[in-house]
Design a protein around this motif. Structure first.
Motif, PDB file in Angstrom:
ATOM      1  N   MET A   2     -18.341  10.749  31.290  1.00  7.62           N
ATOM      2  CA  MET A   2     -17.904  12.120  31.014  1.00  7.62           C
ATOM      3  C   MET A   2     -16.471  12.094  30.462  1.00  7.62           C
ATOM      4  O   MET A   2     -15.641  11.291  30.900  1.00  7.62           O
ATOM      5  N   SER A   3     -16.204  12.977  29.515  1.00  4.99           N
ATOM      6  CA  SER A   3     -14.869  13.056  28.928  1.00  4.99           C
ATOM      7  C   SER A   3     -14.546  14.499  28.567  1.00  4.99           C
ATOM      8  O   SER A   3     -15.444  15.322  28.355  1.00  4.99           O
ATOM      9  N   LEU A   4     -13.259  14.787  28.477  1.00  9.29           N
ATOM     10  CA  LEU A   4     -12.776  16.027  27.900  1.00  9.29           C
ATOM     11  C   LEU A   4     -12.252  15.699  26.510  1.00  9.29           C
ATOM     12  O   LEU A   4     -11.472  14.749  26.344  1.00  9.29           O
ATOM     13  N   VAL A   5     -12.672  16.466  25.517  1.00 12.81           N
ATOM     14  CA  VAL A   5     -12.188  16.267  24.157  1.00 12.81           C
ATOM     15  C   VAL A   5     -11.236  17.399  23.811  1.00 12.81           C
ATOM     16  O   VAL A   5     -11.523  18.573  24.071  1.00 12.81           O
ATOM     17  N   VAL A   6     -10.094  17.042  23.228  1.00 12.50           N
ATOM     18  CA  VAL A   6      -9.058  18.007  22.865  1.00 12.50           C
ATOM     19  C   VAL A   6      -8.860  17.971  21.353  1.00 12.50           C
ATOM     20  O   VAL A   6      -8.698  16.887  20.768  1.00 12.50           O
ATOM     21  N   LEU A   7      -8.881  19.146  20.733  1.00 20.66           N
ATOM     22  CA  LEU A   7      -8.531  19.274  19.317  1.00 20.66           C
ATOM     23  C   LEU A   7      -7.112  19.820  19.232  1.00 20.66           C
ATOM     24  O   LEU A   7      -6.806  20.868  19.815  1.00 20.66           O
ATOM     25  N   ASP A   8      -6.245  19.110  18.525  1.00 12.54           N
ATOM     26  CA  ASP A   8      -4.849  19.544  18.381  1.00 12.54           C
ATOM     27  C   ASP A   8      -4.381  19.132  16.988  1.00 12.54           C
ATOM     28  O   ASP A   8      -3.917  18.013  16.786  1.00 12.54           O
ATOM     29  N   PRO A   9      -4.511  20.009  15.991  1.00  6.01           N
ATOM     30  CA  PRO A   9      -4.295  19.602  14.598  1.00  6.01           C
ATOM     31  C   PRO A   9      -2.920  19.037  14.301  1.00  6.01           C
ATOM     32  O   PRO A   9      -2.801  18.080  13.538  1.00  6.01           O
ATOM     33  N   ASP A  10      -1.871  19.625  14.897  1.00  8.23           N
ATOM     34  CA  ASP A  10      -0.521  19.160  14.582  1.00  8.23           C
ATOM     35  C   ASP A  10       0.152  18.453  15.750  1.00  8.23           C
ATOM     36  O   ASP A  10       1.356  18.167  15.703  1.00  8.23           O
ATOM     37  N   GLY A  11      -0.591  18.154  16.802  1.00  5.87           N
ATOM     38  CA  GLY A  11      -0.025  17.448  17.946  1.00  5.87           C
ATOM     39  C   GLY A  11       0.955  18.270  18.753  1.00  5.87           C
ATOM     40  O   GLY A  11       1.719  17.727  19.544  1.00  5.87           O
ATOM     41  N   ARG A  12       0.901  19.589  18.595  1.00  9.69           N
ATOM     42  CA  ARG A  12       1.893  20.463  19.232  1.00  9.69           C
ATOM     43  C   ARG A  12       1.914  20.321  20.747  1.00  9.69           C
ATOM     44  O   ARG A  12       2.977  20.319  21.369  1.00  9.69           O
ATOM     45  N   HIS A  13       0.742  20.211  21.354  1.00 11.64           N
ATOM     46  CA  HIS A  13       0.669  20.113  22.814  1.00 11.64           C
ATOM     47  C   HIS A  13       0.117  18.764  23.265  1.00 11.64           C
ATOM     48  O   HIS A  13      -0.254  18.611  24.436  1.00 11.64           O
ATOM     49  N   ALA A  14       0.082  17.796  22.361  1.00  5.83           N
ATOM     50  CA  ALA A  14      -0.547  16.514  22.687  1.00  5.83           C
ATOM     51  C   ALA A  14       0.097  15.839  23.891  1.00  5.83           C
ATOM     52  O   ALA A  14      -0.591  15.212  24.708  1.00  5.83           O
ATOM     53  N   ALA A  15       1.408  15.974  24.041  1.00  2.00           N
ATOM     54  CA  ALA A  15       2.088  15.332  25.165  1.00  2.00           C
ATOM     55  C   ALA A  15       1.850  16.067  26.482  1.00  2.00           C
ATOM     56  O   ALA A  15       2.110  15.514  27.558  1.00  2.00           O
ATOM     57  N   ASP A  16       1.352  17.297  26.409  1.00  3.39           N
ATOM     58  CA  ASP A  16       1.198  18.117  27.608  1.00  3.39           C
ATOM     59  C   ASP A  16      -0.192  18.079  28.213  1.00  3.39           C
ATOM     60  O   ASP A  16      -0.355  18.224  29.432  1.00  3.39           O
ATOM     61  N   TYR A  17      -1.221  17.902  27.398  1.00  2.00           N
ATOM     62  CA  TYR A  17      -2.585  17.986  27.907  1.00  2.00           C
ATOM     63  C   TYR A  17      -2.873  17.027  29.065  1.00  2.00           C
ATOM     64  O   TYR A  17      -3.555  17.413  30.027  1.00  2.00           O
ATOM     65  N   PRO A  18      -2.412  15.765  29.036  1.00  2.00           N
ATOM     66  CA  PRO A  18      -2.728  14.873  30.159  1.00  2.00           C
ATOM     67  C   PRO A  18      -2.272  15.428  31.512  1.00  2.00           C
ATOM     68  O   PRO A  18      -3.003  15.302  32.506  1.00  2.00           O
ATOM     69  N   ALA A  19      -1.099  16.065  31.567  1.00  2.26           N
ATOM     70  CA  ALA A  19      -0.635  16.649  32.828  1.00  2.26           C
ATOM     71  C   ALA A  19      -1.390  17.932  33.143  1.00  2.26           C
ATOM     72  O   ALA A  19      -1.776  18.179  34.290  1.00  2.26           O
ATOM     73  N   TRP A  20      -1.600  18.765  32.120  1.00  2.75           N
ATOM     74  CA  TRP A  20      -2.289  20.039  32.340  1.00  2.75           C
ATOM     75  C   TRP A  20      -3.710  19.852  32.870  1.00  2.75           C
ATOM     76  O   TRP A  20      -4.195  20.663  33.663  1.00  2.75           O
ATOM     77  N   LEU A  21      -4.388  18.796  32.416  1.00  2.01           N
ATOM     78  CA  LEU A  21      -5.806  18.616  32.725  1.00  2.01           C
ATOM     79  C   LEU A  21      -6.070  17.437  33.658  1.00  2.01           C
ATOM     80  O   LEU A  21      -7.209  16.993  33.796  1.00  2.01           O
ATOM     81  N   SER A  22      -5.029  16.954  34.318  1.00  2.00           N
ATOM     82  CA  SER A  22      -5.161  15.741  35.136  1.00  2.00           C
ATOM     83  C   SER A  22      -6.147  15.909  36.282  1.00  2.00           C
ATOM     84  O   SER A  22      -6.836  14.964  36.669  1.00  2.00           O
ATOM     85  N   ASP A  23      -6.227  17.128  36.851  1.00  2.00           N
ATOM     86  CA  ASP A  23      -7.102  17.299  38.013  1.00  2.00           C
ATOM     87  C   ASP A  23      -8.577  17.345  37.640  1.00  2.00           C
ATOM     88  O   ASP A  23      -9.437  17.431  38.510  1.00  2.00           O
ATOM     89  N   ALA A  24      -8.888  17.279  36.358  1.00  2.00           N
ATOM     90  CA  ALA A  24     -10.297  17.197  35.965  1.00  2.00           C
ATOM     91  C   ALA A  24     -10.886  15.854  36.368  1.00  2.00           C
ATOM     92  O   ALA A  24     -12.101  15.726  36.559  1.00  2.00           O
ATOM     93  N   GLY A  25     -10.019  14.852  36.485  1.00  5.64           N
ATOM     94  CA  GLY A  25     -10.485  13.526  36.860  1.00  5.64           C
ATOM     95  C   GLY A  25     -11.341  12.866  35.803  1.00  5.64           C
ATOM     96  O   GLY A  25     -12.155  11.991  36.107  1.00  5.64           O
ATOM     97  N   LEU A  26     -11.151  13.281  34.553  1.00  4.97           N
ATOM     98  CA  LEU A  26     -11.945  12.745  33.452  1.00  4.97           C
ATOM     99  C   LEU A  26     -11.028  12.180  32.372  1.00  4.97           C
ATOM    100  O   LEU A  26      -9.921  12.680  32.175  1.00  4.97           O
TER     101      LEU A  26
END
Length: 261
Positions: A1-25
């Motif tokens: 299982m995975s979460l896929v993130v679309l981020d065209p300009d990388g605006r939030h790329a550094a933030d998603y790992p912390a924001w979605l960490s509790d998904a455990g995926l």
């Protein structure tokens, strides 16, 4: 299982790992900008992100190799793309049909009219003659706007026939009708936030999907308010709250409770 993130300009790329960490995926990022971040299991950088189907192909390739549980896409330009992918992959969340009225002015008008919601006058522009026809029908002044994209932008204010001729001779409307961009024309007016009763009528016709808030603007016609535009508006909540809602981790809070991006 995975979460896929679309981020065209990388605006939030550094933030998603912390924001979605509790998904455990594991997170897998598809972007148009080179990114190097240890929080992702995989990063796909695609060329011509906005003007090709390479982002879609990247997501489909990822889905062929690992099960995708959710797709997160905050950028306005990704809404139709993400909706179509969710439909194709059988993912929960906003599909293309729900995303279309929030991305396309004429689709929004059609859906609201069918639901009996009063809307302002607007017509599609497919050729130069359309501008002359609506000028004859409605008179001047007129406003030309994008049909999709930033629909708040006014590409031209046509105050009279001379202004219309000048606009038609410019670079926006080429001679080949097959090359005419996606535009709309409407009587020139100054939109304002829709009154609560009108916004409620819009929400009844276009229910809000989790993680996909929208704003409604209106114009006055005599004593009445008419819906001018409905558009996906991620600024209504924090980026973190929207990402978590799209990932199925938490409901979207009321705006007053939303944290700053």
């Amino acid at each position: 299982m995975s979460l896929v993130v679309l981020d065209p300009d990388g605006r939030h790329a550094a933030d998603y790992p912390a924001w979605l960490s509790d998904a455990g995926l594991p997170l897998r990022l598809v972007t148009g900008t080179p990114v190097d971040h240890p929080g992702y299991a995989e990063i796909r950088v695609v060329e011509r992100y906005e003007r090709s189907a390479e982002a879609e192909r990247a997501v489909l390739d990822l889905a062929s190799r690992c099960q995708v549980s959710a797709l997160v896409a905050l950028a306005p330009g990704d809404q139709l793309r993400a909706g179509g992918l969710r439909d194709h992959l059988g993912l929960l969340g906003q599909g293309r049909a729900a995303a279309l009225p929030l991305a396309d002015a004429m689709e929004a008008q059609a859906v609201l009219l069918a639901a009996g919601v009063p809307v302002a006058r607007r017509a599609a522009v497919r050729r130069v003659s359309d501008l002359y026809w609506w000028a004859h029908k409605w008179g001047y002044p007129l406003a030309v706007r994008p049909r999709r994209g930033d629909r708040r932008a006014v590409l031209a204010e046509l105050g009279d026939r001379a202004a219309l001729r000048a606009f038609a001779a410019g670079p926006v409307l080429p001679e080949d009708p097959g090359l005419v961009p996606s535009l709309t024309v409407e009587p020139l007016a100054e939109p304002a936030p829709a009154p609560a009763c009108l916004a409620a009528a819009v929400e009844a016709a276009l229910p809000v999907d989790a993680g996909h808030p929208y704003s409604v603007t209106a114009v006055r016609s005599g004593e009445n308010w008419l819906v001018h535009d409905v558009r996906y508006d991620p600024a209504a909540h924090s980026a973190r709250a929207l990402a978590r809602a799209q990932a199925g981790l938490a409901p979207v809070p009321a705006r007053s409770e939303a944290e700053e991006s």
